[in-house]
Design a protein around this motif. Structure first.
Motif, mmCIF file in Angstrom:
data_model
loop_
_atom_site.group_PDB
_atom_site.id
_atom_site.type_symbol
_atom_site.label_atom_id
_atom_site.label_comp_id
_atom_site.label_asym_id
_atom_site.label_seq_id
_atom_site.Cartn_x
_atom_site.Cartn_y
_atom_site.Cartn_z
ATOM 1 N N TRP A 160 2.145 -9.240 3.844
ATOM 2 C CA TRP A 160 2.618 -10.406 3.112
ATOM 3 C C TRP A 160 2.353 -11.670 3.901
ATOM 4 O O TRP A 160 2.030 -11.638 5.082
ATOM 5 N N GLY A 161 2.482 -12.822 3.231
ATOM 6 C CA GLY A 161 2.286 -14.085 3.922
ATOM 7 C C GLY A 161 2.660 -15.254 3.038
ATOM 8 O O GLY A 161 2.821 -15.120 1.823
ATOM 9 N N GLY A 162 2.804 -16.407 3.666
ATOM 10 C CA GLY A 162 3.209 -17.610 2.959
ATOM 11 C C GLY A 162 4.579 -18.051 3.417
ATOM 12 O O GLY A 162 4.903 -17.991 4.611
ATOM 13 N N GLN A 163 5.409 -18.487 2.498
ATOM 14 C CA GLN A 163 6.773 -18.910 2.828
ATOM 15 C C GLN A 163 7.670 -17.675 2.922
ATOM 16 O O GLN A 163 8.187 -17.176 1.925
ATOM 17 N N LEU A 164 7.870 -17.212 4.140
ATOM 18 C CA LEU A 164 8.554 -15.943 4.369
ATOM 19 C C LEU A 164 10.019 -16.103 4.785
ATOM 20 O O LEU A 164 10.670 -15.102 5.107
ATOM 21 N N GLU A 165 10.549 -17.326 4.776
ATOM 22 C CA GLU A 165 11.896 -17.537 5.299
ATOM 23 C C GLU A 165 12.926 -16.632 4.630
ATOM 24 O O GLU A 165 13.817 -16.092 5.301
ATOM 25 N N ALA A 177 7.586 -5.762 -4.553
ATOM 26 C CA ALA A 177 6.818 -6.999 -4.462
ATOM 27 C C ALA A 177 7.417 -8.081 -5.360
ATOM 28 O O ALA A 177 7.559 -9.240 -4.948
ATOM 29 N N THR A 178 7.789 -7.694 -6.581
ATOM 30 C CA THR A 178 8.361 -8.654 -7.518
ATOM 31 C C THR A 178 9.708 -9.172 -7.024
ATOM 32 O O THR A 178 10.009 -10.370 -7.121
ATOM 33 N N PHE A 179 10.523 -8.272 -6.487
ATOM 34 C CA PHE A 179 11.844 -8.637 -5.982
ATOM 35 C C PHE A 179 11.749 -9.695 -4.886
ATOM 36 O O PHE A 179 12.500 -10.680 -4.880
ATOM 37 N N LEU A 180 10.838 -9.518 -3.950
ATOM 38 C CA LEU A 180 10.733 -10.452 -2.845
ATOM 39 C C LEU A 180 10.295 -11.838 -3.308
ATOM 40 O O LEU A 180 10.806 -12.865 -2.826
ATOM 41 N N ILE A 181 9.361 -11.886 -4.252
ATOM 42 C CA ILE A 181 8.909 -13.187 -4.755
ATOM 43 C C ILE A 181 9.977 -13.827 -5.622
ATOM 44 O O ILE A 181 10.280 -15.024 -5.494
ATOM 45 N N ARG A 182 10.604 -13.055 -6.508
ATOM 46 C CA ARG A 182 11.646 -13.604 -7.375
ATOM 47 C C ARG A 182 12.835 -14.107 -6.564
ATOM 48 O O ARG A 182 13.382 -15.184 -6.855
ATOM 49 N N THR A 183 13.238 -13.361 -5.542
ATOM 50 C CA THR A 183 14.368 -13.785 -4.712
ATOM 51 C C THR A 183 14.039 -15.077 -3.981
ATOM 52 O O THR A 183 14.893 -15.967 -3.851
ATOM 53 N N THR A 184 12.802 -15.203 -3.501
ATOM 54 C CA THR A 184 12.390 -16.433 -2.833
ATOM 55 C C THR A 184 12.442 -17.618 -3.792
ATOM 56 O O THR A 184 12.939 -18.695 -3.441
ATOM 57 N N ILE A 185 11.940 -17.432 -5.001
ATOM 58 C CA ILE A 185 11.987 -18.514 -5.999
ATOM 59 C C ILE A 185 13.430 -18.927 -6.272
ATOM 60 O O ILE A 185 13.767 -20.118 -6.271
ATOM 61 N N SER A 186 14.296 -17.949 -6.510
ATOM 62 C CA SER A 186 15.691 -18.251 -6.834
ATOM 63 C C SER A 186 16.395 -18.953 -5.679
ATOM 64 O O SER A 186 17.156 -19.907 -5.881
ATOM 65 N N LYS A 200 0.859 -1.187 0.000
ATOM 66 C CA LYS A 200 0.000 0.000 0.000
ATOM 67 C C LYS A 200 0.891 1.231 0.000
ATOM 68 O O LYS A 200 1.578 1.517 0.970
ATOM 69 N N GLY A 201 0.938 1.925 -1.132
ATOM 70 C CA GLY A 201 1.750 3.117 -1.264
ATOM 71 C C GLY A 201 0.891 4.344 -1.514
ATOM 72 O O GLY A 201 -0.336 4.242 -1.671
ATOM 73 N N PRO A 202 1.497 5.515 -1.592
ATOM 74 C CA PRO A 202 0.726 6.744 -1.784
ATOM 75 C C PRO A 202 0.096 6.855 -3.168
ATOM 76 O O PRO A 202 -0.875 7.595 -3.343
ATOM 77 N N GLU A 203 0.649 6.132 -4.155
ATOM 78 C CA GLU A 203 0.120 6.225 -5.519
ATOM 79 C C GLU A 203 -0.803 5.075 -5.877
ATOM 80 O O GLU A 203 -1.442 5.108 -6.939
ATOM 81 N N GLY A 204 -0.876 4.053 -5.034
ATOM 82 C CA GLY A 204 -1.736 2.926 -5.356
ATOM 83 C C GLY A 204 -1.408 1.704 -4.528
ATOM 84 O O GLY A 204 -0.513 1.714 -3.676
ATOM 85 N N VAL A 205 -2.165 0.639 -4.776
ATOM 86 C CA VAL A 205 -1.980 -0.640 -4.108
ATOM 87 C C VAL A 205 -1.445 -1.640 -5.125
ATOM 88 O O VAL A 205 -1.964 -1.735 -6.250
ATOM 89 N N VAL A 206 -0.403 -2.378 -4.755
ATOM 90 C CA VAL A 206 0.186 -3.404 -5.617
ATOM 91 C C VAL A 206 -0.107 -4.768 -5.017
ATOM 92 O O VAL A 206 0.114 -4.990 -3.820
ATOM 93 N N LEU A 207 -0.602 -5.677 -5.847
ATOM 94 C CA LEU A 207 -0.846 -7.052 -5.430
ATOM 95 C C LEU A 207 0.034 -7.970 -6.262
ATOM 96 O O LEU A 207 0.095 -7.815 -7.488
ATOM 97 N N ALA A 208 0.713 -8.922 -5.626
ATOM 98 C CA ALA A 208 1.597 -9.831 -6.346
ATOM 99 C C ALA A 208 1.556 -11.209 -5.697
ATOM 100 O O ALA A 208 1.432 -11.337 -4.476
ATOM 101 N N ALA A 209 1.677 -12.236 -6.526
ATOM 102 C CA ALA A 209 1.701 -13.611 -6.029
ATOM 103 C C ALA A 209 2.357 -14.506 -7.067
ATOM 104 O O ALA A 209 2.341 -14.206 -8.270
ATOM 105 N N GLU A 211 2.667 -13.023 -10.849
ATOM 106 C CA GLU A 211 1.583 -12.185 -11.344
ATOM 107 C C GLU A 211 1.498 -10.922 -10.496
ATOM 108 O O GLU A 211 1.584 -10.977 -9.264
ATOM 109 N N VAL A 212 1.328 -9.784 -11.177
ATOM 110 C CA VAL A 212 1.321 -8.487 -10.502
ATOM 111 C C VAL A 212 0.200 -7.628 -11.074
ATOM 112 O O VAL A 212 0.015 -7.549 -12.295
ATOM 113 N N ALA A 213 -0.539 -6.966 -10.191
ATOM 114 C CA ALA A 213 -1.557 -6.005 -10.616
ATOM 115 C C ALA A 213 -1.475 -4.776 -9.716
ATOM 116 O O ALA A 213 -1.059 -4.865 -8.555
ATOM 117 N N THR A 214 -1.848 -3.633 -10.269
ATOM 118 C CA THR A 214 -1.931 -2.401 -9.483
ATOM 119 C C THR A 214 -3.383 -1.940 -9.433
ATOM 120 O O THR A 214 -4.179 -2.214 -10.334
#
Length: 274
Positions: free
Chosen positions: A156-161, A218-227, A8-17, A243-246
């Motif tokens: 955020w939530g899920g596999q957060l290690e 959001a993308t960085f955190l998911i991509r880093t987890t995958i890698s 949740k930022g000042p310009e909008g909400v970003v959803l990613a999974a 997948e990402v939407a604003t």
């Protein structure tokens, strides 16, 4: 499993999974179950053109009965009709809908800590300058709770290690380990969490982040987890397409990236003339 991120930022909400679903395939003769991954699930949920100012991500348990959360969305859309709700209203209806599915499918009413199917619902209320974000869990915590009220931030939530080590400074399992090892009280644990956050937390100025930076985070955190999971031994529960939407106050929901249906030529089938 999986990893869902809502900023949740000042310009909008970003959803990613991510799009990976991890299931345990039971084997006969008492053999250990097999871990099976499918990389084309949908965990970023949208509800049709009449409801373009709201979206949700889901993580945790992958299925109710034998179906994913996304597979039930057409039924939820019919239930919504064409009336726009508040974000809290959407969260309440989505929670009630999935609570009913959970109960009617005979799913366990008591789950282990961190279990169940969790949701983060975000978007814009009519005539409000900034977004709103709510979370709930089925079956443990069905009442939606607002996140980052009157401020900006990440849910955020899920596999957060992996992601938690970057942003918070430590694996989320550390707190429980320390509490058990040193017999700390709940108040001592809360104080410890505050101290660790101040000392090791990664400082992110959410209140000034442009929308693109929120997408990148959001993308960085998911991509880093995958890698990272691809390089380690353990459950690789985050994978597939990110997948990402604003959602913005003026433009509503817009997809930034998403998986697309394709035929076998997408996978490099040889040209018949070669």
């Amino acid at each position: 499993m999986s990893l869902g991120v809502v900023v949740k930022g000042p310009e909008g909400v970003v959803l990613a999974a991510d799009t990976r679903v991890t299931l345990l395939a039971q084997k006969q003769n008492g053999n250990p179950p097999l871990v099976v991954n499918f990389d084309n699930a949908t965990k970023l949920l949208t509800f049709g053109k009449c409801h373009d100012w709201v979206g949700a991500v889901t993580y945790g348990d992958a299925v109710i009965g034998t179906r994913t959360a996304h597979s039930f969305i057409p039924e939820f859309q019919l239930r919504l009709g064409n009336e726009r709700r508040s974000i809290l209203g959407y969260a309440r209806e989505l929670s009630q809908f999935f609570q009913e599915l959970w109960t009617n499918s005979g799913m366990p009413l008591e789950v282990a800590p961190g279990g169940g199917m969790s949701f983060v619902v975000g978007g814009y209320d009519t005539n409000q300058p900034y977004g709103a974000v709510y979370t709930f869990n089925i079956p443990d915590s069905p009442k939606p709770e607002e996140q980052n009220t009157n401020q900006f931030g990440m849910t955020w939530g899920g596999q957060l290690e992996i992601a938690s080590r970057i942003v918070v400074g430590y694996d989320p399992r550390l707190i429980a380990t320390l509490q058990d090892r040193f017999n700390l009280s709940d108040s001592e644990i809360r104080s410890l969490e505050d101290d660790l956050g101040q000392s090791f937390g990664y400082s992110i100025p959410y209140e000034i982040l442009p929308l693109q930076d929120c997408v990148d985070l959001a993308t960085f955190l998911i991509r880093t987890t995958i890698s990272a999971q691809n390089l380690a031994v353990g459950v690789r529960g985050v994978g597939g397409t990110i997948e990402v939407a604003t959602i913005t106050r003026t433009d509503g929901l817009e997809w930034i990236q998403k998986k697309e249906l394709h035929g076998e030529d997408h996978h490099g089938r040889h040209n018949r003339d070669s």
